[in-house]
Scaffold this motif. Sequence first.
Motif, mmCIF file in Angstrom:
data_model
loop_
_atom_site.group_PDB
_atom_site.id
_atom_site.type_symbol
_atom_site.label_atom_id
_atom_site.label_comp_id
_atom_site.label_asym_id
_atom_site.label_seq_id
_atom_site.Cartn_x
_atom_site.Cartn_y
_atom_site.Cartn_z
ATOM 1 N N PHE A 116 0.026 -2.314 3.045
ATOM 2 C CA PHE A 116 -0.263 -2.936 4.336
ATOM 3 C C PHE A 116 -0.660 -1.931 5.403
ATOM 4 C CE2 PHE A 116 1.272 -6.649 2.364
ATOM 5 C CZ PHE A 116 0.856 -7.725 3.123
ATOM 6 N N SER A 117 -0.265 -0.657 5.224
ATOM 7 C CA SER A 117 -0.613 0.334 6.250
ATOM 8 C C SER A 117 -2.026 0.902 6.031
ATOM 9 C CB SER A 117 0.404 1.484 6.237
ATOM 10 O OG SER A 117 0.202 2.298 5.103
ATOM 11 N N MET A 118 -2.565 0.666 4.842
ATOM 12 C CA MET A 118 -3.838 1.291 4.467
ATOM 13 C C MET A 118 -4.953 1.139 5.490
ATOM 14 S SD MET A 118 -4.689 0.728 0.503
ATOM 15 C CE MET A 118 -6.453 0.749 0.649
ATOM 16 N N SER A 119 -5.117 -0.094 5.954
ATOM 17 C CA SER A 119 -6.267 -0.373 6.807
ATOM 18 C C SER A 119 -6.169 0.301 8.174
ATOM 19 C CB SER A 119 -6.414 -1.882 6.983
ATOM 20 O OG SER A 119 -5.270 -2.365 7.631
ATOM 21 N N THR A 120 -4.992 0.827 8.527
ATOM 22 C CA THR A 120 -4.852 1.454 9.838
ATOM 23 C C THR A 120 -5.343 2.900 9.845
ATOM 24 O OG1 THR A 120 -2.608 2.249 9.413
ATOM 25 C CG2 THR A 120 -2.809 0.034 10.325
ATOM 26 N N PHE A 121 -5.702 3.424 8.649
ATOM 27 C CA PHE A 121 -6.077 4.834 8.587
ATOM 28 C C PHE A 121 -7.584 5.044 8.477
ATOM 29 C CE2 PHE A 121 -1.726 4.900 6.730
ATOM 30 C CZ PHE A 121 -1.141 5.584 7.777
ATOM 31 N N ASP A 122 -8.006 6.273 8.830
ATOM 32 C CA ASP A 122 -9.393 6.678 8.600
ATOM 33 C C ASP A 122 -9.745 6.457 7.146
ATOM 34 O OD1 ASP A 122 -9.709 7.480 11.151
ATOM 35 O OD2 ASP A 122 -9.782 9.640 10.727
ATOM 36 N N LYS A 123 -11.002 6.122 6.928
ATOM 37 C CA LYS A 123 -11.472 5.830 5.565
ATOM 38 C C LYS A 123 -11.083 6.903 4.560
ATOM 39 C CE LYS A 123 -15.183 2.589 4.946
ATOM 40 N NZ LYS A 123 -15.995 2.267 6.134
ATOM 41 N N LYS A 124 -11.213 8.167 4.953
ATOM 42 C CA LYS A 124 -11.025 9.219 3.957
ATOM 43 C C LYS A 124 -9.560 9.353 3.522
ATOM 44 C CE LYS A 124 -10.623 13.292 6.897
ATOM 45 N NZ LYS A 124 -11.021 13.591 8.158
ATOM 46 N N TRP A 125 -8.637 8.716 4.242
ATOM 47 C CA TRP A 125 -7.231 8.791 3.832
ATOM 48 C C TRP A 125 -6.774 7.550 3.074
ATOM 49 C CZ3 TRP A 125 -5.230 13.224 3.298
ATOM 50 C CH2 TRP A 125 -5.724 14.271 4.094
ATOM 51 N N ARG A 126 -7.641 6.530 3.061
ATOM 52 C CA ARG A 126 -7.193 5.268 2.450
ATOM 53 C C ARG A 126 -6.925 5.404 0.961
ATOM 54 N NH1 ARG A 126 -11.088 1.147 5.712
ATOM 55 N NH2 ARG A 126 -10.316 1.821 7.753
ATOM 56 N N LEU A 127 -7.755 6.200 0.284
ATOM 57 C CA LEU A 127 -7.577 6.343 -1.161
ATOM 58 C C LEU A 127 -6.213 6.993 -1.464
ATOM 59 C CD1 LEU A 127 -8.722 5.973 -3.969
ATOM 60 C CD2 LEU A 127 -9.887 8.183 -3.733
ATOM 61 N N SER A 128 -5.834 8.000 -0.664
ATOM 62 C CA SER A 128 -4.535 8.658 -0.877
ATOM 63 C C SER A 128 -3.389 7.668 -0.697
ATOM 64 C CB SER A 128 -4.344 9.807 0.110
ATOM 65 O OG SER A 128 -5.430 10.691 0.045
ATOM 66 N N ILE A 129 -3.501 6.825 0.335
ATOM 67 C CA ILE A 129 -2.440 5.844 0.586
ATOM 68 C C ILE A 129 -2.421 4.803 -0.533
ATOM 69 C CG2 ILE A 129 -1.587 4.078 2.186
ATOM 70 C CD1 ILE A 129 -1.330 6.778 3.397
ATOM 71 N N LEU A 130 -3.623 4.419 -0.989
ATOM 72 C CA LEU A 130 -3.698 3.459 -2.096
ATOM 73 C C LEU A 130 -2.987 4.021 -3.328
ATOM 74 C CD1 LEU A 130 -4.866 0.839 -3.359
ATOM 75 C CD2 LEU A 130 -6.875 2.173 -4.012
ATOM 76 N N VAL A 131 -3.226 5.298 -3.608
ATOM 77 C CA VAL A 131 -2.585 5.912 -4.780
ATOM 78 C C VAL A 131 -1.064 5.954 -4.593
ATOM 79 C CG1 VAL A 131 -2.404 8.037 -6.160
ATOM 80 C CG2 VAL A 131 -4.648 7.216 -5.431
ATOM 81 N N SER A 132 -0.602 6.249 -3.369
ATOM 82 C CA SER A 132 0.852 6.215 -3.103
ATOM 83 C C SER A 132 1.418 4.845 -3.441
ATOM 84 C CB SER A 132 1.152 6.491 -1.619
ATOM 85 O OG SER A 132 0.788 7.793 -1.272
ATOM 86 N N GLY A 133 0.695 3.806 -3.004
ATOM 87 C CA GLY A 133 1.159 2.443 -3.262
ATOM 88 C C GLY A 133 1.104 2.098 -4.743
ATOM 89 N N LEU A 134 0.078 2.595 -5.434
ATOM 90 C CA LEU A 134 -0.025 2.324 -6.879
ATOM 91 C C LEU A 134 1.143 2.967 -7.625
ATOM 92 C CD1 LEU A 134 -3.840 2.739 -7.650
ATOM 93 C CD2 LEU A 134 -2.472 0.641 -7.693
ATOM 94 N N ILE A 135 1.506 4.181 -7.211
ATOM 95 C CA ILE A 135 2.611 4.879 -7.878
ATOM 96 C C ILE A 135 3.898 4.059 -7.766
ATOM 97 C CG2 ILE A 135 4.145 6.902 -7.715
ATOM 98 C CD1 ILE A 135 1.607 8.529 -6.891
#
Length: 239
Positions: A39-58
Amino acid sequence: MFYNLNFLAVSKMATDDYVGFTFFVGCMAMLAASVFFFFSMSTFDKKWRLSILVSGLITFIAAVHYWYMRDYWGAYGESPTFFRYVDWILTVPLMCVEFFLILKVAGAKKSLMWRLIFLSVVMLVTGYIGEAVNRDNAWLWGLISGIAYFIIAYDIWFGQAKKLALSAGGSVLSAHKALCWFVLVGWAIYPLGYMAGTPGWYDGLNGLSMDVIYNIGDAINKIGFGLVIYNLAVQQSND
Ligand SMILES: *C/C=C(C)/C=C/C=C(C)/C=C/C1=C(C)CCCC1(C)C
């Protein structure tokens, strides 16, 4: 017509089953962390979204495995070794991807990521053999696994990853350092679990079973890793 809702069946859990308790709480903690990251993903700059997505996937992959491990434990009262290692073989390489993703700003190459992933797979496959296939030689497989772990720790603390982190500086450097500490201290929890779980070694370190030790390790490392990345994304998005 019957639908098989067996996956929702709840096996009986004794009130003093603290191992089962840690599986249950672990599952909920991983789920909560996943929701938080997604849910926090969309609040970040595009280039950080993938890192947050991976955190959530883990944490999400772990939540699903904890669901099964909790059930397996409830039904058989045995360590769910197979599910445990399937979880790790998916999530630990993703943690290696996180190192690569945060160092990409400093020009990290894919070869760094593949090297860490390869070492982590060696660490886990040999650990699985020692735990489930060739118990008699648990020391040998544990040793090989430990060497792979040592090389990973050495690489990120002193190798190319460290150089990239230094050249990136600022919040990337601090995040890298925090992740390095997780690997050095947080990941060291697992060999302790392995030793507690190997018959004739330290059977149940002070009454702490292998599964409890692994569950504590997972909660600290998977959620902790994600929060370090989250914190980095917050800082970078505010700059
Ligand atoms: C989310 C899961 C994580 C971070 C799992 C990490 C697992 C390890 C660092 C396991 C390491 C082991 C050794 C270093 C030696 C004994 C065998 C293992 C696989 C328990």
